[in-house]
Scaffold this active site. Structure first.
Site, PDB file in Angstrom:
ATOM      1  CB  CYS A 156      -0.956   0.021   0.997  1.00  0.00           C
ATOM      2  SG  CYS A 156      -2.171   1.158   0.818  1.00  0.00           S
ATOM      3  CB  CYS A 169      -3.023   3.616  -4.517  1.00  0.00           C
ATOM      4  SG  CYS A 169      -2.643   4.495  -3.014  1.00  0.00           S
TER       5      CYS A 169
END
Length: 412
Positions: free
Chosen positions: A175, A355
């Site tokens: 992430c 994202c």
């Protein structure tokens, strides 16, 4: 259908126990592949995973930002393992792709027809001198650990003045937007509390830009300016002194260092493949972090095509996200099934990843792109390069539901 059988306290075996498909890792990737294999009719699927708790990690940022409770991110592991998948509650410690075996911490050996590697990555807290001993107290936190995300929020909501530092390490991390998202959530909270002007906010990133895709980089630059955040590019945290509350930042373009005193520091640790894989024969020679050598499109190991890797542990030129796993898992399953039937691997992964870039409470950009950094929006009729409230609700409520009820059940 039956619930997964589990080996709770296995005794060492004298001969390898064979499974048609052996999956290492019971996180996002492992469970998703297992569920899809069972839906495709594969009967003998076993999964190595020692943990009893399954985490939906994308929520940890919102927990750290005071926008979600930690309990919303967890489920018992037994509840997410697909029915009729053999749960081996053990930790893998070695793989021999020539013998087609995996050894566990208890000394048991399992052989396989096909192997799926999805153990995730390891957080290297010792990778920054002083970080391991400092994190979790005296103003140092990290949303990369579930138990620390609530502490991040505690630090943010208590802060009224001083210096807050948010850092990201060099190398691939899971992430990749999370290190800066928490800075924006913190700044937005301080703005609403009327104390942002009294807080110096420093964001330290090793990359040359805020984001790899230019359209999103420009949007995030505007966000940082709005909050008055000092952005240090091509820099990173290289030393921490917890008792003194000082951080050493190194500018990699000049080699210069700066010692910054902080009142709050959110650190992201360096990350790498589990050591047993990094030291083993499946590690990519060109990966300094030990990630598994993986064909970028078929997701097979080029040297041992019966071995597949996906998720965080795969050495792929894309971001390590759950969204990437959602696109990788069908490719792995299709190519694995093709191999079992004697057919070549035809399914292709294009590098898609996503994202969700939270920029404020109830505001988010949704960055989706492929290997070539081309935007690949799931909602082409919506401009996700702009901050949107509906995208925030998608992240907070829609994506967790899709994860637990869709991905982990092999439906999405």
């Amino acid at each position: 259908m039956t619930r997964p059988a589990a080996d709770a306290d296995p005794a060492p075996a004298t001969a390898p126990v064979h499974h048609q498909v052996l999956i290492v890792g019971g996180g996002t990737a492992g469970i998703t592949v297992a569920a899809r294999l069972r839906r495709a009719g594969v009967r003998d699927v076993a999964l190595l995973e020692p943990a009893e708790t399954h985490w939906y990690q994308p929520l940890w940022t919102l927990v750290g930002g005071g926008q979600a409770p930690l309990r919303a991110a967890l489920r018992p592991e037994a509840e997410v393992i697909p029915p009729d998948v053999r749960w081996l509650r053990e930790r893998a410690t070695a793989v021999d792709p020539v013998a087609r075996t995996v050894t566990t911490a208890t000394g048991r050996v399992f052989s396989y027809g096909r192997l799926v590697l999805a153990p995730g990555l390891s957080l290297d807290w010792d990778g920054v001198p002083g970080l391991a001993s400092a994190v979790g107290h005296d103003g140092v936190s990290s949303n990369y650990r579930a138990d620390l995300a609530p502490y991040t929020w505690d630090l943010i909501r208590r802060m009224r003045r001083g210096t807050a530092v948010f850092t990201m390490p060099s190398g691939p991390v899971k992430c990749g937007g999370a290190p800066q998202k928490i800075a924006y959530l913190a700044a937005d909270h301080w703005r609403k509390r009327g104390v942002l002007g009294a807080i110096r906010t420093v964001l330290v990133l090793p990359e040359p830009t805020l984001f790899k895709v230019p359209v999103f980089a420009r949007a995030l630059e505007q966000t940082a300016r709005r909050y008055g955040i000092e952005v240090r590019l091509q820099s990173e945290l290289t030393r921490l002194d917890g008792p003194e509350r000082t951080a050493v930042l190194t500018d990699h373009t000049t080699g210069n260092t700066e010692t910054l005193r902080y009142d709050m520091l959110h650190a992201v640790p360096p990350q790498r493949a589990p050591q047993w894989l990094a030291d083993g024969p499946l590690a990519a020679p060109d990966s300094p972090y030990g990630y598994v050598k993986t064909h970028p499109h078929t997701l097979q190991n080029p040297d041992f095509p019966e071995v597949f890797a996906l998720g965080d542990v795969a050495h792929l030129p894309t971001s390590k996200t759950g969204a990437a796993v959602r696109k990788q898992a069908p490719v792995v399953v299709a190519n694995l099934l093709a191999g079992l039937r004697g057919h070549p691997a035809a399914a292709r992964y294009d590098g898609y990843t996503s994202c969700p870039l939270v920029t404020a409470r109830h505001k988010m950009l949704l960055a989706e792109f492929d290997y070539d950094l081309r935007p690949t929006p799931s909602f082409p009729f919506i401009d996700t390069t702009k901050e949107r409230t509906d995208m925030w609700f998608l992240k907070r409520y829609g994506l967790p539901r899709m994860y637990f009820q869709g991905m982990l059940k092999g439906r999405a």
